[in-house]
Design a protein around this motif. Structure first.
Motif, mmCIF file in Angstrom:
data_model
loop_
_atom_site.group_PDB
_atom_site.id
_atom_site.type_symbol
_atom_site.label_atom_id
_atom_site.label_comp_id
_atom_site.label_asym_id
_atom_site.label_seq_id
_atom_site.Cartn_x
_atom_site.Cartn_y
_atom_site.Cartn_z
ATOM 1 N N GLN A 208 1.327 -6.980 -10.120
ATOM 2 C CA GLN A 208 0.228 -7.766 -9.568
ATOM 3 C C GLN A 208 0.333 -9.251 -9.898
ATOM 4 O O GLN A 208 -0.470 -10.040 -9.394
ATOM 5 C CB GLN A 208 -1.108 -7.202 -10.062
ATOM 6 N N GLN A 209 1.312 -9.635 -10.697
ATOM 7 C CA GLN A 209 1.568 -11.054 -10.873
ATOM 8 C C GLN A 209 2.193 -11.662 -9.617
ATOM 9 O O GLN A 209 2.171 -12.881 -9.436
ATOM 10 C CB GLN A 209 2.511 -11.277 -12.073
ATOM 11 N N ARG A 210 2.743 -10.785 -8.757
ATOM 12 C CA ARG A 210 3.419 -11.261 -7.553
ATOM 13 C C ARG A 210 2.816 -10.747 -6.261
ATOM 14 O O ARG A 210 3.147 -11.261 -5.187
ATOM 15 C CB ARG A 210 4.905 -10.842 -7.599
ATOM 16 N N MET A 211 1.968 -9.727 -6.330
ATOM 17 C CA MET A 211 1.489 -9.098 -5.099
ATOM 18 C C MET A 211 0.249 -8.275 -5.376
ATOM 19 O O MET A 211 -0.063 -7.943 -6.524
ATOM 20 C CB MET A 211 2.578 -8.173 -4.522
ATOM 21 N N GLY A 212 -0.455 -7.930 -4.291
ATOM 22 C CA GLY A 212 -1.510 -6.949 -4.385
ATOM 23 C C GLY A 212 -0.917 -5.557 -4.232
ATOM 24 O O GLY A 212 0.096 -5.372 -3.547
ATOM 25 N N PHE A 213 -1.546 -4.575 -4.866
ATOM 26 C CA PHE A 213 -1.046 -3.201 -4.777
ATOM 27 C C PHE A 213 -2.218 -2.236 -4.807
ATOM 28 O O PHE A 213 -3.167 -2.418 -5.587
ATOM 29 C CB PHE A 213 -0.105 -2.880 -5.941
ATOM 30 N N ALA A 214 -2.145 -1.199 -3.972
ATOM 31 C CA ALA A 214 -3.177 -0.166 -3.973
ATOM 32 C C ALA A 214 -2.588 1.136 -3.453
ATOM 33 O O ALA A 214 -1.558 1.151 -2.765
ATOM 34 C CB ALA A 214 -4.385 -0.581 -3.124
ATOM 35 N N VAL A 215 -3.254 2.224 -3.794
ATOM 36 C CA VAL A 215 -2.873 3.566 -3.355
ATOM 37 C C VAL A 215 -3.915 4.053 -2.363
ATOM 38 O O VAL A 215 -5.124 3.966 -2.618
ATOM 39 C CB VAL A 215 -2.802 4.530 -4.560
ATOM 40 N N LEU B 8 0.851 -1.190 0.000
ATOM 41 C CA LEU B 8 0.000 0.000 0.000
ATOM 42 C C LEU B 8 0.888 1.241 0.000
ATOM 43 O O LEU B 8 1.754 1.387 0.869
ATOM 44 C CB LEU B 8 -0.915 0.024 1.232
ATOM 45 N N TYR B 9 0.658 2.115 -0.980
ATOM 46 C CA TYR B 9 1.396 3.376 -1.037
ATOM 47 C C TYR B 9 0.483 4.494 -0.553
ATOM 48 O O TYR B 9 -0.640 4.651 -1.053
ATOM 49 C CB TYR B 9 1.865 3.689 -2.459
ATOM 50 N N SER B 10 0.961 5.278 0.406
ATOM 51 C CA SER B 10 0.194 6.401 0.942
ATOM 52 C C SER B 10 0.490 7.657 0.137
ATOM 53 O O SER B 10 1.587 8.220 0.222
ATOM 54 C CB SER B 10 0.528 6.621 2.422
#
Length: 226
Positions: free
Chosen positions: A113-120, A82-84
């Motif tokens: 996203q092939q390796r992890m979840g990501f969100a802002v 998660l990027y803030s």
């Protein structure tokens, strides 16, 4: 003659090659140290358990308007980043540096996203956040509003006075337990003279590109438009 390799550039001088070999030795050492630091990071013991399964607001076609942190893990994957984004409700505009980072990451997300979840994550209401994403042309990143939870305060996306801070946090899911794995704490340590905190530099292509130039970063910083 260099003992490191036998490649040469057209018309380079002996003085250039001697200085370049000194730099190359330093680059080799930096590569080893970078790999060693990454190994230390991977070997961290389990971080703290999440006391709260934070509920974020989101705006995704066909998806609920709210989502829990536990639901951000992709099927079969146990890592979430998660990027803030520094974009609080009292800010007239989003942070230009965060925007520069996310401009680049939006293109990288399908591969990441092939390796992890990501969100802002940002403190502004989801409507304001999605409007900004449209303005920037972000189409791939999952956007979350923490306007109605304490995620930013708990994981250092803002300080005690509510000022927004840039932060990248990594979470894991192991055996049904959600834990914090890593956060970019370098920003909280003293900087050497003339340095920026550099806590998220490894994911910031612009800064790394400038480091290859004779002018370097200088005292220049990115803007939202040019």
């Amino acid at each position: 003659m260099s003992t490191l390799h036998d490649r040469r550039f057209p018309a380079e001088s002996a003085a250039y090659r001697a200085a370049r070999d000194q730099l190359l030795a330093a680059e080799l050492d930096l590569r080893r140290r970078t790999e060693a630091v990454a190994a230390m990071r991977r070997a961290l013991p389990p971080g703290g358990l999440l006391a709260t399964d934070y509920v974020f607001d989101q705006a995704m076609p066909g998806a609920p308007g709210q989502v829990r942190l536990s639901e951000l893990f992709a099927p079969g994957q146990d890592t979430l980043v998660l990027y803030s984004l520094m974009y609080g409700p009292a800010m007239k505009q989003a942070c230009p540096s965060c925007t520069s980072i996310l401009d680049a990451l939006d293109g990288a997300v399908p591969r990441a996203q092939q390796r992890m979840g990501f969100a802002v994550v940002a403190r502004s209401p989801i409507e304001r956040l999605t409007a900004y994403a449209r303005q920037r042309g972000w189409t791939r990143m999952r956007l979350l509003s923490s306007a109605r939870n304490t995620y930013n305060a708990d994981y250092h996306g803002e300080d005690a006075e509510g000022r927004q801070t840039p932060m990248l946090n990594v979470f894991t899911r192991r055996g049904g337990e959600l834990r914090h794995f890593y956060g970019t704490e370098l920003m909280f340590t003293p900087c050497d003279p003339g340095q920026d905190p550099r806590h998220v530099d490894p994911v910031w292509p612009l800064w790394n590109l400038l480091d290859y130039t004779p002018e370097g970063r200088g005292d220049w910083h990115p803007s939202l438009s040019y």
